[in-house]
Design a protein around this motif. Structure first.
Motif, short mmCIF file in Angstrom:
data_model
loop_
_atom_site.label_atom_id
_atom_site.label_comp_id
_atom_site.label_asym_id
_atom_site.label_seq_id
_atom_site.Cartn_x
_atom_site.Cartn_y
_atom_site.Cartn_z
N VAL A 156 0.84 -1.19 0.00
CA VAL A 156 0.00 0.00 0.00
C VAL A 156 0.88 1.24 0.00
N ALA A 157 0.43 2.27 -0.72
CA ALA A 157 1.07 3.59 -0.72
C ALA A 157 0.13 4.56 -0.01
N VAL A 158 0.69 5.43 0.82
CA VAL A 158 -0.09 6.37 1.62
C VAL A 158 0.22 7.78 1.17
N ARG A 159 -0.80 8.64 1.14
CA ARG A 159 -0.59 10.03 0.76
C ARG A 159 0.34 10.73 1.74
N ARG A 160 1.12 11.65 1.23
CA ARG A 160 2.08 12.39 2.04
C ARG A 160 1.39 13.11 3.20
N GLY A 161 1.94 12.95 4.39
CA GLY A 161 1.43 13.66 5.56
C GLY A 161 0.16 13.09 6.16
N SER A 162 -0.29 11.92 5.69
CA SER A 162 -1.54 11.35 6.21
C SER A 162 -1.30 9.92 6.66
N GLY A 163 -2.38 9.25 7.07
CA GLY A 163 -2.29 7.88 7.54
C GLY A 163 -3.36 7.02 6.90
N TYR A 164 -3.18 5.70 7.00
CA TYR A 164 -4.13 4.78 6.39
C TYR A 164 -4.36 3.60 7.32
N LEU A 165 -5.62 3.22 7.46
CA LEU A 165 -6.00 2.05 8.26
C LEU A 165 -5.93 0.82 7.37
N LEU A 166 -4.94 -0.02 7.61
CA LEU A 166 -4.71 -1.22 6.80
C LEU A 166 -5.25 -2.43 7.56
N GLU A 167 -6.30 -3.02 7.01
CA GLU A 167 -6.98 -4.11 7.71
C GLU A 167 -6.57 -5.46 7.13
N PHE A 168 -6.24 -6.38 8.04
CA PHE A 168 -6.00 -7.78 7.70
C PHE A 168 -7.15 -8.59 8.30
N PRO A 169 -8.12 -9.01 7.48
CA PRO A 169 -9.29 -9.71 8.02
C PRO A 169 -8.90 -11.06 8.63
N LEU A 170 -9.34 -11.29 9.84
CA LEU A 170 -9.19 -12.57 10.53
C LEU A 170 -10.57 -13.03 10.97
N ARG A 171 -10.85 -14.32 10.86
CA ARG A 171 -12.15 -14.83 11.30
C ARG A 171 -11.99 -16.22 11.91
N ARG A 172 -12.88 -16.50 12.82
CA ARG A 172 -12.87 -17.80 13.47
C ARG A 172 -13.58 -18.81 12.58
N VAL A 173 -12.92 -19.93 12.37
CA VAL A 173 -13.48 -21.00 11.55
C VAL A 173 -14.07 -22.06 12.47
N LEU A 174 -15.38 -22.31 12.32
CA LEU A 174 -16.03 -23.37 13.10
C LEU A 174 -15.78 -24.69 12.38
N ALA A 175 -14.79 -25.43 12.86
CA ALA A 175 -14.37 -26.66 12.21
C ALA A 175 -14.23 -27.77 13.25
N ALA A 176 -14.22 -29.00 12.76
CA ALA A 176 -14.06 -30.15 13.66
C ALA A 176 -13.61 -31.35 12.84
N SER A 177 -12.92 -32.25 13.50
CA SER A 177 -12.61 -33.56 12.94
C SER A 177 -13.57 -34.57 13.56
N VAL A 178 -14.31 -35.27 12.72
CA VAL A 178 -15.35 -36.18 13.20
C VAL A 178 -14.96 -37.62 12.85
N GLU A 179 -15.03 -38.50 13.84
CA GLU A 179 -14.76 -39.92 13.62
C GLU A 179 -16.09 -40.64 13.44
N LEU A 180 -16.30 -41.31 12.29
CA LEU A 180 -17.56 -41.97 11.96
C LEU A 180 -17.38 -43.49 11.97
N VAL A 181 -18.34 -44.17 12.58
CA VAL A 181 -18.35 -45.64 12.63
C VAL A 181 -19.73 -46.12 12.22
N ASP A 182 -19.79 -47.43 11.87
CA ASP A 182 -21.08 -48.00 11.50
C ASP A 182 -21.73 -48.64 12.71
N ALA A 183 -22.83 -49.37 12.47
CA ALA A 183 -23.57 -49.99 13.58
C ALA A 183 -22.75 -51.03 14.31
N ASN A 184 -21.72 -51.61 13.67
CA ASN A 184 -20.85 -52.60 14.31
C ASN A 184 -19.61 -51.96 14.95
#
Length: 765
Positions: free
Chosen positions: A667-695
């Motif tokens: 990013v380039a910023v104008r002379r004498g000013s400032g810039y809000l530079l955002e790096f988006p972060l988000r929580r991922v709702l994830a899981a590892s699931v172990e699946l078995v059959d009726a036996n």
């Protein structure tokens, strides 16, 4: 009969050639021009052993025939063109002079691609608190400050200083209380490369004119908006390539670039990072390894403008009076304008004009490159001030190369020449003449020699002439030796100095010097210092000087740079005349509904935001500059206006369920000013699931899993494990078994954060 047969055979016509063996046919062949293949097959007409090609096909292939013939052309009838039909590979090879092929521009005139500069709404307060306490002059406190407001509409800035004397210090010698310096507004039009200013400003000037402070308006060309743009003329290296060729460019013995050329004429326009005389070597290598080397001298100078470029500045307003003494004091109205125009790549025209009620001034000048022999500059200005006329003549010459540097400048004023500096200061007298000559010689490993002569005749007729010699040489490691001698002509004494600088990798730099002044006083100096690390830390400076005619001089100071402030304290002086001082400087920034402290911000800055996640490492230009605070912010105070800087975050320390969609931004910023530079972060709702059959046996490897709520799909891996993202508090899965059949399972996601949970085993029914 046998003899007759032999005679009959000799009378037979010769066998047909490869081309004549096929008559009146349309051939669809791959076209190669000077060994470069073209993308499409072309239709070639063959009649009576001759090959015909439409002129439009040749133009499409980049071949410009002399005379620009139209229609179907017999290839063997075109002088300078050689055609070869390869029936085995169904190719048509054409060989033409390189001048018939398109010109190629190799390299870029710009340093890098242009970047749109950005600015966010915010405010900044710079401060510098300085406390001074002397044994003989009492104490005082000075507080310099700058207030800035900025957004897309521009930047508003106001500077001033508050000063208070106490502890016996005389208060009448300097201004007490608050004193305003400058208040201005500035807006930059990046598309037109223009800057608009209003308020307190300094007028533009040329090397042979003067600047003044005014309160008013200014319009100026601003090439600093485009740091990627090279405004001065650059050398162009031209040539021709008959076949595909590799080109290497060497500047002063160092390889600058490598390019691949197609057949045809070319112009090499790579940017050489050099100022002055140089030598370019262009080496071309064809497919057979044959090399051709061409040496081309050139001269580059930043004092010229490229052909057609215009640089100008226009100012109008009231002269500023008693700057640094009174808050608001303005005098008569004045106007000033300067213009530079690149007439050609070898000549830049300059003009300057000034006007006031009692003054009219106009001048014309220019800079001319004398081939590879340097640059000549000259200017003539005429003025009329309160009815008296005068003129000014400026003349100079500069030459620079890797080994030699030479400069001569002379400024002579005649009659009653005056400019805007005299309009509101009747007692001010401009110097009558100034002349300077400088010379430098690079001896490589043997060091550098410098010499200078300066001659100034002041307005009252007094004359000052100075002569200076210097020598510097790198010693062992990174140490260096510096020798100098200077003298005012007319004085029989020389002032000489010898200094040895020895840097230490971990602890600092030691400098020792021996001096003799023009009055014959001998002085020995010892200084030991350690610079403050860029990322913050402690630096210090210790000095001691002793002479034959003065008390020993001592100084010591320490600097502590934090991320939010820089603190300094020190002491200097001799016995009975010691001075103690302390300083605190920094910035306060209001942006993104928060207040942030940082080191002093002189130009642009960036506030990095990580969506509220704390302790995230931030890097600027590949160097770590800190970690985000509890609110997920880090202020990066050092950035040049309009420079396209690289900012990065390191997500490795984040919890596993936090996803960073972007970890690097430029990013380039104008002379004498400032810039809000955002790096988006988000929580991922994830899981590892172990699946078995009726036996209670794990599901078959490769079974397809569908998340019912979102429709996303996954595959069962080893041990019946499947990884799922974008889950909800309650989830349902539908499984297509690898061996046939279906089953379903439902589960709830645990509320725990910071890790990806392992759920199961779950029975799929």
């Amino acid at each position: 009969m046998l003899g007759s047969g032999l005679v009959l055979a000799e009378e037979l016509p010769p066998p047909p050639t490869e081309v004549a063996a096929i008559a009146d046919a349309t051939l669809y062949l791959e076209l190669l021009v000077n060994q470069m293949p073209k993308t499409e097959l072309v239709a070639v007409q063959q009649r009576a052993g001759r090959l015909y090609l439409n002129s439009e096909v040749l133009r499409t292939a980049g071949v410009s025939l002399p005379g620009n013939p139209q229609g179907e052309l017999a290839l063997d009838a075109i002088a300078g063109l050689h055609a070869d039909y390869d029936s085995q590979n169904q190719r048509l090879h054409l060989q033409v002079p390189p001048a018939w092929l398109p010109d190629q521009q190799v390299g870029e005139r710009n340093l890098y691609s242009a970047t749109e500069a950005r600015s966010s709404f915010g405010a900044l307060f710079n401060y510098d608190l300085y406390l001074n306490d002397s044994d003989d002059a009492g104490s005082y406190l000075a507080a310099w400050n700058e207030l800035r407001l900025f957004d897309s509409w521009g930047t508003f800035s106001s500077t001033g200083q508050w000063r208070q004397a106490f502890n016996g210090a005389p208060s009448g010698e300097t201004h007490q209380g608050f004193l305003r310096y400058d208040t201005s507004w500035r807006f930059t039009d990046e598309q037109r490369l223009l800057t608009y200013e209003a308020g307190d400003l300094v007028t533009g000037a040329l090397p042979w004119s003067s600047s003044v402070r005014v309160g008013g308006l200014r319009l100026s060309r601003d090439f600093a908006i485009r740091p990627d743009l090279v405004t001065y003329p650059l050398p162009a290296f031209a040539g021709e390539a008959a076949v595909p060729t590799s080109l290497d460019l060497f500047i002063n013995g160092y390889k600058a670039s490598t390019s691949e050329l197609q057949p045809g004429p070319y112009t090499l326009t790579n940017v050489p990072f050099i100022n002055g005389a140089g030598e370019a070597v262009v080496v071309t290598t064809d497919a057979l390894g044959r090399q051709v080397s061409t040496t081309l001298p050139f001269y580059v100078t930043s004092s010229l403008l490229q052909k057609g470029l215009v640089d100008y500045s226009m100012s109008a307003g009231s002269l500023r009076r008693d700057y640094g003494v009174r808050d608001f004091a303005y005098g008569p109205g004045v106007a000033s304008a300067s213009l530079r125009y690149g007439v050609s790549d070898s000549f830049t025209l300059e003009s300057h004009a000034e006007s006031a009620e009692s003054l009219m001034l106009g001048g014309l000048g220019g800079n001319m490159r004398l081939g590879n022999l340097g640059v000549l500059n000259a200017a003539l200005a005429q003025s009329q001030f309160e009815g008296d006329n005068g003129h000014q003549v400026a003349l100079g010459y500069q030459y620079n190369s890797q080994r030699i540097g030479f400069s001569y400048q002379r400024l002579q004023r005649y009659g009653s020449y005056a400019d805007l500096t005299r309009v509101d200061s009747q007692d001010l007298q401009l110097s009558q003449r100034s002349e300077q000559v400088t010379f430098s010689l690079n001896l490589n490993q043997y060091g550098n020699i410098g010499a200078g002569y300066f001659d100034v005749r002041a307005g009252d007729g007094t004359r000052t002439r100075l002569l200076n010699f210097s020598y510097s040489k790198p010693m062992w490691g990174s140490s260096s030796l510096y020798l100098s001698a200077n003298r005012e002509l007319g004085d029989s004494q020389w002032a000489v100095q010898a200094q040895l600088v020895i840097p230490f990798d971990l602890h600092g730099t030691l400098a020792m010097a021996l001096e003799r002044s023009q009055q014959g006083e001998r002085l020995q100096r010892v200084n030991y210092s350690r610079a403050v690390p860029v990322g913050g830390g402690v630096g210090y400076n210790l000095g001691y000087a002793a002479g034959s005619e003065r008390d020993a001089y001592r100084q010591a100071d320490v600097t502590w740079r934090l991320q939010s402030v820089q603190l300094q304290a020190g002491v200097y002086g001799s016995s009975g005349e010691m001075t103690r001082w302390a300083d605190a400087s920094g910035s306060l920034v209001w942006m993104d509904a928060g207040l942030f402290a940082a080191n002093r911000i002189d130009d642009a800055f960036v506030l990095v935001s990580t969506d509220g996640y704390a302790d995230v490492p931030v890097r600027y230009e590949n160097q770590e500059v800190g970690r985000t605070d509890a609110g997920g912010h880090l202020l990066v105070p050092y950035s040049s206006g309009y420079y396209r800087g690289k900012y990065e975050i390191d997500p490795m320390d984040l919890p596993p369920d936090i996803l960073a969609t972007e970890v690097e931004q430029r990013v380039a910023v104008r002379r004498g000013s400032g810039y809000l530079l955002e790096f988006p972060l988000r929580r991922v709702l994830a899981a590892s699931v172990e699946l078995v059959d009726a036996n209670r046996q794990v599901l078959t490897l490769g079974s397809h899993v569908t998340h019912v709520e979102t429709g996303s799909q996954a595959v069962v891996g080893w041990d019946g494990l499947v990884y799922l993202e974008n889950l909800a508090p309650h989830n349902s899965l539908q499984v297509e078994l690898a061996g046939g059949g279906q089953c379903r399972v439902a589960f709830d996601l645990p509320e725990a954060q910071g890790s990806i949970p392992l759920i199961g085993p779950l029975e799929c029914k």
